[in-house]
Design a protein around this motif. Structure first.
Motif, PDB file in Angstrom:
ATOM      1  N   GLU A  40      18.188  67.176  75.054  1.00  0.00           N
ATOM      2  CA  GLU A  40      17.989  67.000  73.605  1.00  0.00           C
ATOM      3  C   GLU A  40      19.226  66.394  72.969  1.00  0.00           C
ATOM      4  OE1 GLU A  40      16.839  70.745  71.883  1.00  0.00           O
ATOM      5  OE2 GLU A  40      15.133  70.940  73.248  1.00  0.00           O
ATOM      6  N   ASN A  41      20.408  66.898  73.363  1.00  0.00           N
ATOM      7  CA  ASN A  41      21.660  66.342  72.835  1.00  0.00           C
ATOM      8  C   ASN A  41      21.805  64.863  73.187  1.00  0.00           C
ATOM      9  OD1 ASN A  41      22.314  68.868  71.851  1.00  0.00           O
ATOM     10  ND2 ASN A  41      23.799  69.321  73.460  1.00  0.00           N
ATOM     11  N   LEU A  42      21.464  64.528  74.420  1.00  0.00           N
ATOM     12  CA  LEU A  42      21.552  63.135  74.859  1.00  0.00           C
ATOM     13  C   LEU A  42      20.618  62.251  74.036  1.00  0.00           C
ATOM     14  CD1 LEU A  42      22.663  61.013  76.813  1.00  0.00           C
ATOM     15  CD2 LEU A  42      20.809  61.638  78.395  1.00  0.00           C
ATOM     16  N   GLU A  79      29.568  56.908  71.616  1.00  0.00           N
ATOM     17  CA  GLU A  79      29.694  56.619  73.046  1.00  0.00           C
ATOM     18  C   GLU A  79      30.503  57.715  73.738  1.00  0.00           C
ATOM     19  OE1 GLU A  79      29.258  54.922  76.731  1.00  0.00           O
ATOM     20  OE2 GLU A  79      28.115  54.660  74.888  1.00  0.00           O
ATOM     21  N   THR A  80      31.540  58.193  73.077  1.00  0.00           N
ATOM     22  CA  THR A  80      32.323  59.298  73.622  1.00  0.00           C
ATOM     23  C   THR A  80      31.453  60.545  73.755  1.00  0.00           C
ATOM     24  OG1 THR A  80      34.343  58.411  72.635  1.00  0.00           O
ATOM     25  CG2 THR A  80      34.373  60.734  73.274  1.00  0.00           C
ATOM     26  N   GLU A  81      30.655  60.817  72.718  1.00  0.00           N
ATOM     27  CA  GLU A  81      29.729  61.956  72.771  1.00  0.00           C
ATOM     28  C   GLU A  81      28.740  61.796  73.923  1.00  0.00           C
ATOM     29  OE1 GLU A  81      27.635  63.425  69.311  1.00  0.00           O
ATOM     30  OE2 GLU A  81      29.265  62.727  68.014  1.00  0.00           O
ATOM     31  N   ARG A  82      28.178  60.592  74.053  1.00  0.00           N
ATOM     32  CA  ARG A  82      27.206  60.331  75.113  1.00  0.00           C
ATOM     33  C   ARG A  82      27.834  60.548  76.480  1.00  0.00           C
ATOM     34  NH1 ARG A  82      26.202  57.324  78.990  1.00  0.00           N
ATOM     35  NH2 ARG A  82      28.012  56.032  78.586  1.00  0.00           N
ATOM     36  N   SER A  83      29.048  60.089  76.658  1.00  0.00           N
ATOM     37  CA  SER A  83      29.743  60.254  77.939  1.00  0.00           C
ATOM     38  C   SER A  83      29.944  61.726  78.273  1.00  0.00           C
ATOM     39  CB  SER A  83      31.102  59.555  77.903  1.00  0.00           C
ATOM     40  OG  SER A  83      30.939  58.172  77.824  1.00  0.00           O
ATOM     41  N   GLU A  84      30.298  62.503  77.263  1.00  0.00           N
ATOM     42  CA  GLU A  84      30.504  63.940  77.486  1.00  0.00           C
ATOM     43  C   GLU A  84      29.198  64.626  77.880  1.00  0.00           C
ATOM     44  OE1 GLU A  84      33.380  65.688  77.632  1.00  0.00           O
ATOM     45  OE2 GLU A  84      34.294  63.710  77.456  1.00  0.00           O
ATOM     46  N   VAL A  85      28.116  64.285  77.197  1.00  0.00           N
ATOM     47  CA  VAL A  85      26.822  64.880  77.529  1.00  0.00           C
ATOM     48  C   VAL A  85      26.412  64.465  78.936  1.00  0.00           C
ATOM     49  CG1 VAL A  85      24.361  64.968  76.924  1.00  0.00           C
ATOM     50  CG2 VAL A  85      26.078  65.038  75.110  1.00  0.00           C
ATOM     51  N   MET A  86      26.622  63.199  79.282  1.00  0.00           N
ATOM     52  CA  MET A  86      26.271  62.732  80.629  1.00  0.00           C
ATOM     53  C   MET A  86      27.102  63.481  81.691  1.00  0.00           C
ATOM     54  SD  MET A  86      23.758  60.560  80.664  1.00  0.00           S
ATOM     55  CE  MET A  86      23.855  59.560  82.144  1.00  0.00           C
ATOM     56  N   ILE A  98      25.524  66.875  82.048  1.00  0.00           N
ATOM     57  CA  ILE A  98      24.260  66.781  82.800  1.00  0.00           C
ATOM     58  C   ILE A  98      24.547  66.558  84.277  1.00  0.00           C
ATOM     59  CG2 ILE A  98      22.211  65.340  83.166  1.00  0.00           C
ATOM     60  CD1 ILE A  98      22.177  64.901  80.084  1.00  0.00           C
ATOM     61  N   ALA A  99      25.486  65.674  84.582  1.00  0.00           N
ATOM     62  CA  ALA A  99      25.831  65.397  85.978  1.00  0.00           C
ATOM     63  C   ALA A  99      26.325  66.663  86.673  1.00  0.00           C
ATOM     64  CB  ALA A  99      26.877  64.298  86.053  1.00  0.00           C
ATOM     65  N   ASN A 100      27.104  67.461  85.966  1.00  0.00           N
ATOM     66  CA  ASN A 100      27.587  68.712  86.552  1.00  0.00           C
ATOM     67  C   ASN A 100      26.438  69.672  86.838  1.00  0.00           C
ATOM     68  OD1 ASN A 100      30.303  68.029  86.617  1.00  0.00           O
ATOM     69  ND2 ASN A 100      30.700  68.843  84.574  1.00  0.00           N
ATOM     70  N   VAL A 101      25.494  69.769  85.908  1.00  0.00           N
ATOM     71  CA  VAL A 101      24.365  70.685  86.071  1.00  0.00           C
ATOM     72  C   VAL A 101      23.486  70.273  87.246  1.00  0.00           C
ATOM     73  CG1 VAL A 101      22.214  71.481  84.996  1.00  0.00           C
ATOM     74  CG2 VAL A 101      24.333  71.473  83.671  1.00  0.00           C
TER      75      VAL A 101
END
Length: 136
Positions: free
Chosen positions: A6-8, A59-66, A69-72
């Motif tokens: 949802e955040n993404l 873009e910074t926010e998107r990178s953090e969310v990605m 997600i990658a960690n999960v």
């Protein structure tokens, strides 16, 4: 994971909105270049810089969310693509559809921006050639 998706989606929609604003400014810039109005061109360029700052923030926010997600999902964030996430969301058709839609909208606005920016580049090059010709 659902919260991260949802955040993404929210962040990507915000980016899309800002890219639409940039596209509109680029289209306005075309007219201003043809008119040769340097004052309006500077104003538009200033507006573009402001919006680019906002896009960079998202873009910074998107990178953090990605990264989250990658960690999960235990994937490498460097190779994780939006369409990979779409394929992984088969069990969540609503999120899958939303992610697909925003992916397609971002791709479309990027292509339109590229076309307008190439046109503006040609117009500016022609203007510079005319100025150089006049000076000679």
């Amino acid at each position: 994971m659902a919260s991260l998706m949802e955040n993404l989606i929210v962040v990507l929609n915000k980016q899309y909105t800002e890219y639409e604003k940039l596209l509109e400014l680029s289209c306005r810039k075309t007219t201003v270049i043809v008119e040769g109005n340097l004052e309006k061109l500077q104003q538009i360029t200033d507006e573009e810089q402001h919006i680019v700052g906002i896009v960079n923030h998202y873009e910074t926010e998107r990178s953090e969310v990605m990264k989250d997600i990658a960690n999960v999902i235990n994937k490498d964030v460097e190779t994780l693509k939006l369409m990979d996430l779409v394929r992984m969301l088969e069990s969540s058709p609503q999120e899958q559809r939303q992610l697909t839609e925003i992916h397609d909208k971002l791709k479309d606005v990027a292509l339109r921006m590229k076309r307008v920016n190439e046109q503006n580049k040609e117009l500016l090059e022609n203007s510079l050639e005319m100025i150089a010709f006049d000076m000679n």
